[in-house]
Design an enzyme around this catalytic site. Structure first.
Site, PDB file in Angstrom:
ATOM      1  N   SER A  42      -1.426   5.011  14.022  1.00 33.61           N
ATOM      2  CA  SER A  42      -1.403   3.560  13.754  1.00 33.61           C
ATOM      3  C   SER A  42      -2.593   2.828  14.372  1.00 33.61           C
ATOM      4  CB  SER A  42      -0.107   2.953  14.294  1.00 33.61           C
ATOM      5  OG  SER A  42      -0.185   1.544  14.183  1.00 33.61           O
ATOM      6  N   LYS A  58      10.969   0.462   7.375  1.00 39.38           N
ATOM      7  CA  LYS A  58      10.913  -0.927   6.876  1.00 39.38           C
ATOM      8  C   LYS A  58      12.206  -1.384   6.200  1.00 39.38           C
ATOM      9  CE  LYS A  58       5.906  -1.327   6.299  1.00 39.38           C
ATOM     10  NZ  LYS A  58       4.812  -1.751   5.408  1.00 39.38           N
ATOM     11  N   ASN A 109       8.383  -5.806   7.964  1.00 39.75           N
ATOM     12  CA  ASN A 109       7.322  -5.140   8.730  1.00 39.75           C
ATOM     13  C   ASN A 109       7.070  -5.834  10.067  1.00 39.75           C
ATOM     14  OD1 ASN A 109       5.803  -7.429   8.093  1.00 39.75           O
ATOM     15  ND2 ASN A 109       3.917  -6.251   7.855  1.00 39.75           N
ATOM     16  N   ASN A 147       4.266  -0.066 -14.734  1.00 37.94           N
ATOM     17  CA  ASN A 147       4.750   1.083 -13.955  1.00 37.94           C
ATOM     18  C   ASN A 147       5.098   2.232 -14.880  1.00 37.94           C
ATOM     19  OD1 ASN A 147       5.326   2.082 -11.317  1.00 37.94           O
ATOM     20  ND2 ASN A 147       7.509   1.990 -11.785  1.00 37.94           N
ATOM     21  N   ARG A 148       4.963   3.468 -14.343  1.00 39.44           N
ATOM     22  CA  ARG A 148       5.350   4.669 -15.091  1.00 39.44           C
ATOM     23  C   ARG A 148       6.798   4.544 -15.516  1.00 39.44           C
ATOM     24  NH1 ARG A 148       3.773   9.582 -11.208  1.00 39.44           N
ATOM     25  NH2 ARG A 148       5.597   8.654 -10.219  1.00 39.44           N
ATOM     26  N   MET A 168      -4.413  -0.649  -2.460  1.00 42.63           N
ATOM     27  CA  MET A 168      -3.764  -0.861  -1.157  1.00 42.63           C
ATOM     28  C   MET A 168      -4.038   0.291  -0.185  1.00 42.63           C
ATOM     29  SD  MET A 168      -0.144  -2.650  -1.737  1.00 42.63           S
ATOM     30  CE  MET A 168       0.105  -4.001  -2.871  1.00 42.63           C
ATOM     31  N   TYR A 174      -6.609   3.023   1.781  1.00 47.44           N
ATOM     32  CA  TYR A 174      -7.981   2.948   2.262  1.00 47.44           C
ATOM     33  C   TYR A 174      -8.369   4.278   2.874  1.00 47.44           C
ATOM     34  CZ  TYR A 174      -5.717   2.389   6.767  1.00 47.44           C
ATOM     35  OH  TYR A 174      -4.930   2.585   7.871  1.00 47.44           O
TER      36      TYR A 174
HETATM   37  P1  ATR Z   1       5.837   2.519  -1.974  1.00 44.57           P
HETATM   38  O1  ATR Z   1       6.810   2.021  -0.959  1.00 44.57           O
HETATM   39  O2  ATR Z   1       4.556   3.068  -1.416  1.00 44.57           O
HETATM   40  O3  ATR Z   1       5.593   1.523  -3.061  1.00 44.57           O
HETATM   41  P2  ATR Z   1       7.608   3.970  -3.718  1.00 44.57           P
HETATM   42  O4  ATR Z   1       8.645   2.920  -3.594  1.00 44.57           O
HETATM   43  O5  ATR Z   1       8.003   5.410  -3.697  1.00 44.57           O
HETATM   44  O6  ATR Z   1       6.511   3.834  -2.582  1.00 44.57           O
HETATM   45  O7  ATR Z   1       6.772   3.669  -5.064  1.00 44.57           O
HETATM   46  C1  ATR Z   1       5.705   4.472  -5.469  1.00 44.57           C
HETATM   47  C2  ATR Z   1       5.037   3.790  -6.658  1.00 44.57           C
HETATM   48  O8  ATR Z   1       3.882   4.556  -7.041  1.00 44.57           O
HETATM   49  C3  ATR Z   1       5.914   3.725  -7.891  1.00 44.57           C
HETATM   50  O9  ATR Z   1       5.554   2.580  -8.642  1.00 44.57           O
HETATM   51  C4  ATR Z   1       5.513   5.003  -8.623  1.00 44.57           C
HETATM   52  O10 ATR Z   1       5.790   4.971 -10.004  1.00 44.57           O
HETATM   53  P3  ATR Z   1       7.281   5.360 -10.530  1.00 44.57           P
HETATM   54  O11 ATR Z   1       8.171   4.234 -10.108  1.00 44.57           O
HETATM   55  O12 ATR Z   1       7.152   5.461 -11.992  1.00 44.57           O
HETATM   56  O13 ATR Z   1       7.608   6.664  -9.844  1.00 44.57           O
HETATM   57  C5  ATR Z   1       4.040   4.982  -8.387  1.00 44.57           C
HETATM   58  N1  ATR Z   1       3.347   6.262  -8.522  1.00 44.57           N
HETATM   59  C6  ATR Z   1       3.394   7.317  -7.671  1.00 44.57           C
HETATM   60  N2  ATR Z   1       2.568   8.299  -8.105  1.00 44.57           N
HETATM   61  C7  ATR Z   1       1.969   7.836  -9.230  1.00 44.57           C
HETATM   62  C8  ATR Z   1       1.003   8.381 -10.145  1.00 44.57           C
HETATM   63  N3  ATR Z   1       0.482   9.588  -9.955  1.00 44.57           N
HETATM   64  N4  ATR Z   1       0.626   7.631 -11.200  1.00 44.57           N
HETATM   65  C9  ATR Z   1       1.152   6.406 -11.407  1.00 44.57           C
HETATM   66  N5  ATR Z   1       2.058   5.840 -10.576  1.00 44.57           N
HETATM   67  C10 ATR Z   1       2.475   6.546  -9.511  1.00 44.57           C
END
Ligand code: ATR
Length: 272
Positions: free
Chosen positions: A14, A65, A86, A150-151, A216, A218
């Site tokens: 951190s 969180k 957070n 979103n996917r 988001m 880095y």
């Molecule tokens: P976080 O708290 O980091 O947002 P999360 O709640 O697990 O973690 O969400 C991950 C996000 O990244 C989701 O929007 C996920 O898409 P899905 O909801 O369809 O799973 C997205 N994500 C992860 N890997 C991805 C990839 N290779 N391509 C596109 N989207 C991805």
């Protein structure tokens, strides 16, 4: 001296202690800020012992969180909207849970990058926790539209429904990557795709010349998403500015003083 800390597991990586020490030195605030490794099944207990030791507040990072939402006795509107906490304030009224991640992202865009969001077309990629946390702060700047792609489209639709009553009506919409239409002024990657060196499947046509693309994540090198956006004319920003700004928002909350962030950001960047 007033004491603060960041809880996480793992926590050794951190950067928060370094950031808050720099803020404290700059603003002349006398405080200590340390890392605390909380056991995976012992977050609440770790927070309670810190309070018993005189702790005034804390930051919370992965994976606590969501647990911090349950632990807090009162939540700010933005923490409730984000569904995640957070930042904790230990006050006479109990444990207050806030979320400064979204405000940090927005300040990084509007102030640090100098890109206003008012009247702009904003594309948010992802609908997980990171995306959810930034919707309300973006809406507060009154963009012309906010499209969440979103996917898993159902998760983006759920966000649109959640934020309809919070200023999102007629502004926020959801779609699949393949159905994104038009060009955008600000494109934010809030997916976890960069962690596996993947680019969310957006068409290059979403980037207007001179638009801002922000990831988001880095690191020492631009993420694959930023490389892709750069090839299509976007100005680029990674998540380090958001990290420093969310800390500045927490510092302001605890100490009532807003620290300047640009020197801290440059120093952290040089060490990546
Ligand atoms: P976080 O708290 O980091 O947002 P999360 O709640 O697990 O973690 O969400 C991950 C996000 O990244 C989701 O929007 C996920 O898409 P899905 O909801 O369809 O799973 C997205 N994500 C992860 N890997 C991805 C990839 N290779 N391509 C596109 N989207 C991805």
């Amino acid at each position: 001296m007033d004491r603060y800390c960041v809880f996480g597991n793992p926590i050794a990586h951190s950067k928060s202690p370094e950031i808050h020490a720099a803020f404290a030195a700059q603003t002349g605030q006398a405080l200590e800020y340390e890392r605390r490794l909380a056991p995976l099944d012992g977050f609440a207990e770790a927070v309670r012992s810190f309070i018993a030791e005189g702790g005034k507040g804390a930051n919370v990072t992965v994976p606590f969180k969501l647990e911090a939402v349950k632990l807090a006795q009162a939540l700010t509107i933005r923490a409730r909207a984000a569904g995640a906490v957070n930042t904790l304030v230990f006050s006479d009224e109990g444990i207050i849970g806030d979320n400064t991640d979204g405000a940090g992202l927005v300040a990084d865009i509007v102030v640090n990058a100098g890109v206003p969001l008012a009247g702009k077309r904003v594309l948010l990629l992802g609908a997980g926790g990171a995306a959810r946390g930034v919707v309300l702060p973006i809406l507060e700047h009154r963009p012309a539209k906010l499209v969440i792609a979103n996917r898993t489209v159902a998760k983006a639709v759920a966000l649109v429904e959640q934020f309809a009553a919070l200023g999102g009506e007629g502004v926020v919409s959801a779609c699949a990557y393949a159905d994104i239409e038009g060009e955008y002024d600000v494109i934010i990657n809030a997916t976890a795709a960069s962690l596996s060196a993947e680019v969310p499947p957006v068409s290059p046509s979403v980037f207007t010349p001179g638009c801002l693309a922000l990831d988001m994540m880095y690191g020492a090198f631009p993420t694959v998403f930023l490389q892709f956006a750069g090839q299509h004319g976007a100005q680029l920003r990674d998540g380090l500015g958001m990290l420093v700004q969310q800390a500045a928002e927490a510092f302001q909350l605890w100490r009532g003083v807003q620290p300047a962030t640009s020197d801290v950001l440059h120093k952290l960047r040089a060490k990546l």
